[in-house]
Design an enzyme around this catalytic site. Structure first.
Site, PDB file in Angstrom:
ATOM      1  N   GLY A   1       0.823  -1.203   0.000  1.00 53.00           N
ATOM      2  CA  GLY A   1       0.000   0.000   0.000  1.00 53.00           C
ATOM      3  C   GLY A   1       0.859   1.256   0.000  1.00 53.00           C
ATOM      4  O   GLY A   1       1.988   1.272  -0.506  1.00 53.00           O
ATOM      5  N   SER A   2       0.344   2.316   0.612  1.00 52.55           N
ATOM      6  CA  SER A   2       1.020   3.615   0.548  1.00 52.55           C
ATOM      7  C   SER A   2       2.329   3.670   1.319  1.00 52.55           C
ATOM      8  O   SER A   2       3.095   4.634   1.173  1.00 52.55           O
ATOM      9  CB  SER A   2       0.086   4.711   1.056  1.00 52.55           C
ATOM     10  OG  SER A   2      -1.018   4.857   0.173  1.00 52.55           O
ATOM     11  N   ALA A   3       2.623   2.653   2.128  1.00 45.93           N
ATOM     12  CA  ALA A   3       3.928   2.594   2.783  1.00 45.93           C
ATOM     13  C   ALA A   3       5.036   2.444   1.754  1.00 45.93           C
ATOM     14  O   ALA A   3       6.212   2.641   2.052  1.00 45.93           O
ATOM     15  CB  ALA A   3       3.965   1.427   3.770  1.00 45.93           C
TER      16      ALA A   3
END
Length: 668
Positions: free
Chosen positions: A412-414
């Site tokens: 994801g956005s990590a």
């Protein structure tokens, strides 16, 4: 007519004498070949009549075979020195030949070799006339010639232990209780006694009966039924109230970390036939224990050690003649870089939630914790008193038997700081350049109905810092398309995605996609913010972030304390100036962005959140995995990557709160 009769007599004479011309060398060569091939039944047929009258097949050939099996004889090699031509005629005339030979073999006690001399005699009449071996027990071992008995003793090695960085045990050899039943002492209520024992031990009555009905069991003998750990004192005392139960203290394998380290350590079980496809069967007895999973399995050979053994001949006067002796080699300890206290705290923070986490020292590369939740207790697997424990685990919807440490997930956005680093390095992303983005969705006409969605609108152009702080999917999708798949893919490879991860504890390699390629623009856009088909392990994601704390160099992670630390896996991924840009943004994510729950007055934290939605189509509403990758802003002495599965159903805290609380506690 007379001529024909004469020729026939000559032919008969030649046939009758043909075996006389079989040399002792040829005969002993056949004997040695059968011996090397361990065709024992053929050897006895080549004994002299005197040897056969003195020694039965059981006393010679079969004894030899049994001894070889008991001593685990391998690499048997028998060689001999043929009689030379000058002496061969004399031997043929006398009907007696002496041939020196040598025997070499490996055994449980080590190598054995000896020289001996065989006597061959010419015996028999007509077609049966041949050379025969005057066998005696010295052929087995020379010191047996004048009597004695072969004996051997073995010393089992102590299994190596698994320790953390501070020498705290994760798997150790410790006292446990062995529960036995003496059939004769069960009394008149034997059936009820067995039911009571079965209930306390979490086993079936049938399994108890199976052990009591083994062929070797005598009514007055104590028959081992199960083992329990020492912390089951209450169960022990209840068992001792039952007539016929006997409990002894024995040595066993114990796992102090329990559930928190189970997926790492694994556990032991009784060896099975299929284990010998991987391990040497000669090193195991039928009831030996072997690593079933985890480090116990991966490092079975190092942990097991080598048994010691002494092979000797005991004479009638109790004199011992040692033939071979091998010292026991205890198993080697495995000392991990993990910190058991951190491991347990990180595991406990999950509560009832599922997920995985990794902690790494961003200055040295040492792996400090690797967590998979939920888990199981290896002590209960081996010595449990809960009936059907493993079956219940197998049916658990949260899949506690799955090792999430080695599994890959969409980050994801990590993942966005990695995309940022790739774009900064190839010059496409300029930190202060803003993108005009309108609305919550964006897409190209060629994509049809597919749109990239962001969670909030912006006031004015969106630059890199703002995109990281607010986690703007559209910004990163636009930047990835600007880079193009070739530059972006090259950057992914630079971060080690798509290649084996260099951790001594083997984990699944992170991947760009199922095919290894980015096939289209939609996949390129989605990959930029950690969706698409990007898959990473928690430890790889944590390691990738060490780039931002080491002047643009990614550390090589270590798992054992004897590995060299502070080495780089990938160098020069970004410049020091670019590192500073990303560090500033990661701090702002906590102070002003999506990780505000980690902002506190006790310890400054920097990091990046991530949400990976698990769905097949854009229209679906799938489960979400939430990530948080973070480190203390000032000390930068630990970096944690944590993922919580199905975060909408979380029964405790978000990964942001879990990680921030843990970092706060560490600084107290």
């Amino acid at each position: 007519m007379k001529k024909r009769i004469f020729m026939l007599l000559i032919l008969i004479l030649l046939v009758a004498c043909s075996n006389d011309r079989v040399t002792p060398n040829e005969r002993f060569d056949s004997f040695v070949n059968d011996w090397n091939e361990q065709k024992y039944e053929k050897l006895y047929d080549m004994f002299t009549s005197e040897a056969k009258s003195t020694f039965s097949a059981e006393e010679s050939v079969l004894r030899n075979e049994k001894l070889y099996n008991n001593l685990n004889v391998t690499d048997l090699k028998v060689t001999f020195s043929p009689i030379k031509d000058d002496d061969l005629d004399a031997a043929m005339d006398k009907g007696v030949a002496k041939i020196p030979f040598r025997v070499e073999m490996n055994t449980i006690g080590g190598p054995i070799q000896f020289n001996y001399k065989a006597t061959l005699k010419l015996e028999g009449e007509g077609e049966n006339r041949n050379w025969f071996v005057d066998w005696d027990p010295g052929f087995i071992f020379p010191d047996l010639k004048n009597g004695g008995e072969i004996k051997y003793t073995t010393t089992e090695p102590k299994r190596g232990e698994i320790l953390d960085r501070n020498q705290m045990p994760l798997a150790l050899n410790d006292d446990i209780y062995e529960v036995s039943v003496i059939p004769d002492k069960l009394g008149e209520s034997a059936d009820q006694a067995k039911k009571d024992i079965a209930k306390l031990l979490g086993v079936s009555v049938e399994s108890i009966d199976g052990k009591l009905n083994q062929s070797w069991v005598q009514p007055e003998w104590a028959v081992p039924i199960a083992k329990i750990t020492k912390d089951n004192e209450k169960v022990k005392n209840q068992l001792l109230q039952i007539s016929g139960v006997q409990i002894n203290t024995v040595n066993g394998r114990v796992y102090p970390g329990g559930e928190s380290t189970a997926h790492l350590t694994g556990y032991l079980r009784t060896v099975r036939a299929e284990d010998f496809e991987e391990f040497d069967e000669s090193k195991y007895a039928a009831d030996d224990m072997i690593g079933a999973r985890g480090l116990e399995r991966l490092y079975e050979e190092q942990l097991k050690g080598e048994p010691g053994a002494t092979i000797y001949i005991e004479k009638e006067n109790n004199e011992k003649v040692v033939l071979a002796e091998k010292e026991v080699e205890n198993g080697k300890n495995l000392t991990l870089t993990l910190d058991i206290n951190l491991q347990e705290e990180l595991y406990d923070s999950y509560g009832e939630d599922a997920g995985t986490a990794a902690a790494i020292d961003p200055k040295t590369g040492e792996t400090l914790a690797l967590v998979s939740s939920p888990s199981f207790d290896p002590n209960k697997v081996m010595y449990g008193t809960t009936e059907g424990y493993m079956e219940a685990l197998d049916k658990d919807e949260q899949l506690p038997l799955i090792n999430r440490i080695v599994s890959t997930f969409a980050p994801g956005s990590a993942f966005k700081p990695i995309t940022a680093a790739i774009g900064l390095e190839n010059g496409v992303i300029k930190p202060n350049e803003g993108f005009e983005i309108n609305g919550l969705q964006w897409g190209k006409e060629s994509w049809g109905d597919y749109k990239v969605t962001r969670v909030s609108t912006s006031n004015g152009p969106v630059d890199l810092k703002d995109a990281l702080v607010r986690s703007d999917n559209i910004y990163f999708a636009m930047q990835a398309l600007e880079m193009g798949k070739d530059k972006f893919t090259k950057g992914l490879h630079n971060f080690g995605i798509g290649e084996d991860f260099p951790l001594t504890y083997p984990v699944t390699a992170s991947t760009i996609s199922k095919s290894g390629e980015i096939d289209n623009e939609v996949m390129l856009a989605d990959s930029s913010y950690g969706q698409g088909q990007i898959q990473m392990t928690a430890i790889h994601l944590a390691t990738a972030y060490t780039t931002f704390l080491n002047d643009g160099n990614m550390l090589k992670p270590t798992f054992f304390t004897d590995e060299e630390t502070g080495k780089f896996w990938k160098k020069g991924l970004i410049t020091k100036e670019q590192v500073s840009t990303i560090q500033d943004a990661l701090r702002a994510v906590v102070t002003d962005g999506t990780a505000k729950d980690a902002n506190n007055d006790k310890v400054k934290i920097s990091g990046k959140t991530g949400t990976a939605e698990l769905k097949q189509t854009q229209e679906e509403k799938g489960a979400e995995n939430q990530w948080f990758v973070a480190y203390p802003t000032d000390s930068k002495d630990i970096l944690i990557a944590m993922m919580v599965e199905n975060s909408h159903e979380s029964k405790t805290e978000s990964p942001v709160k879990k990680v921030s609380n843990l970092l706060i506690n560490m600084k107290r």
